[in-house]
Design an enzyme around this catalytic site. Structure first.
Site, mmCIF file in Angstrom:
data_model
loop_
_atom_site.group_PDB
_atom_site.id
_atom_site.type_symbol
_atom_site.label_atom_id
_atom_site.label_comp_id
_atom_site.label_asym_id
_atom_site.label_seq_id
_atom_site.Cartn_x
_atom_site.Cartn_y
_atom_site.Cartn_z
ATOM 1 N N GLU A 22 -3.535 -0.837 -8.719
ATOM 2 C CA GLU A 22 -4.291 0.413 -8.598
ATOM 3 C C GLU A 22 -3.250 1.517 -8.549
ATOM 4 O O GLU A 22 -2.667 1.798 -7.516
ATOM 5 C CB GLU A 22 -5.138 0.346 -7.327
ATOM 6 C CG GLU A 22 -6.332 1.254 -7.356
ATOM 7 C CD GLU A 22 -6.057 2.529 -6.617
ATOM 8 O OE1 GLU A 22 -5.718 3.515 -7.310
ATOM 9 O OE2 GLU A 22 -6.151 2.540 -5.391
ATOM 10 N N PHE A 28 1.471 5.568 0.880
ATOM 11 C CA PHE A 28 1.396 6.401 2.091
ATOM 12 C C PHE A 28 0.091 7.179 2.189
ATOM 13 O O PHE A 28 -0.330 7.557 3.272
ATOM 14 C CB PHE A 28 2.580 7.383 2.131
ATOM 15 C CG PHE A 28 2.412 8.550 1.180
ATOM 16 C CD1 PHE A 28 1.693 9.672 1.574
ATOM 17 C CD2 PHE A 28 2.936 8.518 -0.105
ATOM 18 C CE1 PHE A 28 1.505 10.741 0.698
ATOM 19 C CE2 PHE A 28 2.756 9.574 -0.982
ATOM 20 C CZ PHE A 28 2.030 10.683 -0.575
ATOM 21 N N THR A 44 0.819 -1.213 0.000
ATOM 22 C CA THR A 44 0.000 0.000 0.000
ATOM 23 C C THR A 44 0.856 1.268 0.000
ATOM 24 O O THR A 44 2.040 1.239 0.341
ATOM 25 C CB THR A 44 -0.971 0.036 1.209
ATOM 26 O OG1 THR A 44 -0.201 -0.074 2.414
ATOM 27 C CG2 THR A 44 -1.973 -1.083 1.152
ATOM 28 N N CYS A 97 -5.003 9.372 -5.220
ATOM 29 C CA CYS A 97 -4.883 8.948 -6.623
ATOM 30 C C CYS A 97 -6.084 9.451 -7.398
ATOM 31 O O CYS A 97 -6.048 9.533 -8.622
ATOM 32 C CB CYS A 97 -4.693 7.441 -6.735
ATOM 33 S SG CYS A 97 -5.975 6.533 -5.939
HETATM 34 C C1 UN1 Z 1 -6.366 6.410 -3.219
HETATM 35 O O1 UN1 Z 1 -6.124 7.589 -3.366
HETATM 36 O O2 UN1 Z 1 -5.480 5.532 -3.386
HETATM 37 O O3 UN1 Z 1 -12.081 7.746 -3.868
HETATM 38 C C2 UN1 Z 1 -7.690 5.878 -2.782
HETATM 39 C C3 UN1 Z 1 -11.330 8.220 -3.002
HETATM 40 C C4 UN1 Z 1 -11.056 7.389 -1.789
HETATM 41 C C5 UN1 Z 1 -9.991 6.387 -2.054
HETATM 42 C C6 UN1 Z 1 -8.761 6.918 -2.688
HETATM 43 N N1 UN1 Z 1 -12.272 6.730 -1.405
HETATM 44 O O4 UN1 Z 1 -10.840 9.339 -3.106
#
Ligand code: UN1
Length: 512
Positions: free
Chosen positions: A265, A163, A161, A299
């Site tokens: 991901e 940070f 995972t 992300c």
């Molecule tokens: C991430 O940034 O890796 O949709 C996950 C979102 C959050 C998850 C982000 N529920 O912004």
């Protein structure tokens, strides 16, 4: 909640050195290098954690395999009961774990709480799922034959995972993996090791109460070398990796080389289209949260806004006003909207990206820059930046994990969609419009090419009930809701002959 109280609740307060290797109740420092965790909030040392060397890693993999042999034969709803208890333990510790996430990673306390809520939500989802791991029945072409498929546990799952979501992404994976009958081995980011320790402790306590075999939930702290060991090890049936496209490409290639399964991901470069028929008030709120939330380190963060020419000036004016009200500082102080970036290296990358856009011909509308002064002594605080840019700039094509927003213009909707799609990544996207024809075009097969496409809401902040992930360089994996669980199981097709002859499929004659 202040961080000292939070650490007390999490049982971490007196630890000089925290464990780096754990199979549940058995936790040791590990013989790898010690990892120091500094908070980006004030730059101070929070804790030091051990890490795994190769021998520790091999030991944990062996334990995980042994545990799998037992865990896979528990009824899935019984495994669901354990996940229910884990979710309840998270409910009790939500405030404390949320504060630790906020302090170690730097996101606002509200977002830290939201992250723990995401863990709780996926546990609830997984509990229900534990009674719904359905296969199909299929009509056979042969007389007196029955066909069906069933889903079996897959094996140990390696979880790498990032940070930015130090606890939720682990939970997305573990809650599903556990109800599916898999064991898990987790390598958290070395930037947030204490979040790893805290989660492992909560899981271990619940697992002990429920007599879960040692080795179902394992933790192996470490740097990228540990990630490489996970990718290489044929005993690890699935590698679920969240992080940069660069990391995912390496992991994906190694796992593919041994014909293992991976669930990737990776990076996003998410755009939000603002049509001339948008409700601009809503659009502004979504853009600001999308670009500034988590200091632009999701992300799913909004990195590009593609604005129709007619509303461009009005949009910019309102955006400038909204940015003017953003308060930056200690993320545990709930008056602040935005905390620091994860470290000073991230600040350098932020500054470099702004410089590169300028060199490519872009211009800063809201200047951004590093914040100085006593309040910002960790050196990790920056101001959010908004830049006018062109879609094809190299910097705009790349994901920079920072609060930099690029404004792009368009004339007609197809042009906006083409700009939105013309990046290597394909995670999240959104359109703001009250026009049905536009929104449906955006959602059609010729519309957004992303894994997530929203209408009249932002690019970030997805719920756990949907499948989460994206296309192209985002890696193609789907985690969390919908039928993402299928990645954590193996499908078996079964045919049973209850007749007194043995006909062949496709009508083939083979008489002896
Ligand atoms: C991430 O940034 O890796 O949709 C996950 C979102 C959050 C998850 C982000 N529920 O912004």
């Amino acid at each position: 909640m202040n961080i000292q109280d939070a650490l007390k609740v999490l049982g971490l307060e007196t630890k000089e050195l925290n464990f780096g290797v754990s199979t549940g109740n058995e936790s040791v420092l590990g013989s790898g290098p010690v990892i120091a965790s500094h908070s980006p909030v004030d730059g101070n040392l929070i804790s030091r954690c051990g890490s795994a060397n190769r021998q520790d890693f091999d030991f944990v993999v062996a334990k995980s395999r042994e545990a799998f042999a037992v865990w896979r034969s528990w009824p899935a709803p019984a495994r669901g009961e354990v996940v229910r208890a884990f979710g309840n333990a998270l409910r009790e510790k939500k405030a404390a774990l949320g504060a630790l996430v906020s302090f170690e990673m730097g996101k606002s306390y509200q977002e830290g709480l939201g992250e723990v809520q995401e863990m709780i939500d996926i546990c609830d989802f997984a509990v229900g799922l534990s009674r719904q791991l359905y296969g199909l029945t299929i009509h056979s072409e042969r007389p007196n034959h029955r066909m069906f498929e069933q889903w079996h546990p897959l094996g140990p799952v390696g979880i790498i995972t990032a940070f930015n979501f130090p606890v939720a992404v682990w939970a997305w994976n573990t809650a599903l993996a556990w109800v599916c009958g898999d064991t898990t081995l987790w390598k958290p980011s070395e930037k947030v090791p204490l979040c790893g320790v805290a989660c492992q402790k909560i899981a271990a306590e619940v697992f002990k109460q429920h007599h879960v075999p040692e080795g179902v939930s394992c933790l192996i702290q470490g740097d990228r070398e540990v990630g490489e060991w996970i990718a290489q090890n044929p005993a690890i049936a699935l590698v679920s990796a969240t992080g940069s496209t660069r990391m995912g490409r390496q992991v994906g290639q190694v796992v593919a080389g041994r014909l293992g399964r991976s669930l990737l991901e990776l990076g996003g470069n998410n755009a939000l289209i603002v049509s001339e028929e948008a409700d601009l008030d809503l659009a502004i709120r979504a853009v600001v949260f999308g670009a500034v939330g988590t200091a632009g380190q999701r992300c799913t963060s909004t990195r590009r806004v593609i604005i129709q020419n007619k509303v461009y000036d009005q949009f910019v004016e309102r955006l400038q006003k909204a940015y003017g009200s953003i308060r930056i500082g200690d993320p545990l102080d709930e008056n602040n909207h935005m905390g620091p970036l994860i470290d000073t290296q991230a600040v350098d990358m932020y500054l470099k990206a702004i410089e590169s856009v300028k060199q490519e011909g872009g211009k800063a509308l809201i200047a951004g820059g590093k914040l100085e002064g006593e309040k910002y002594a960790s050196g990790c605080y920056v101001k959010p930046c908004v830049m006018e840019a062109k879609p094809e700039y190299q910097t705009v094509q790349n994901e920079t994990f920072a609060p930099i927003l690029y404004l792009l213009r368009y004339e007609n909707i197809q042009e906006a969609i083409d700009i939105q799609n013309a990046v290597p990544q394909g995670l999240s996207s959104a359109i703001f419009t009250q026009n049905l024809l536009e929104s449906e075009t955006f959602l059609s097969a010729s519309g957004s090419d992303c894994g997530i496409a929203n209408v009249n809401l932002g690019t970030s902040g997805a719920e756990i009930g949907g499948a989460f992930g994206g296309e192209k360089e985002t890696g193609g994996g789907r985690e969390s809701g919908s039928d993402a669980w299928k990645a954590y199981m193996r499908r078996q097709t079964n045919t049973i002959n209850y007749g007194r002859s043995i006909p062949l499929a496709q009508g083939i004659q083979f008489d002896l």
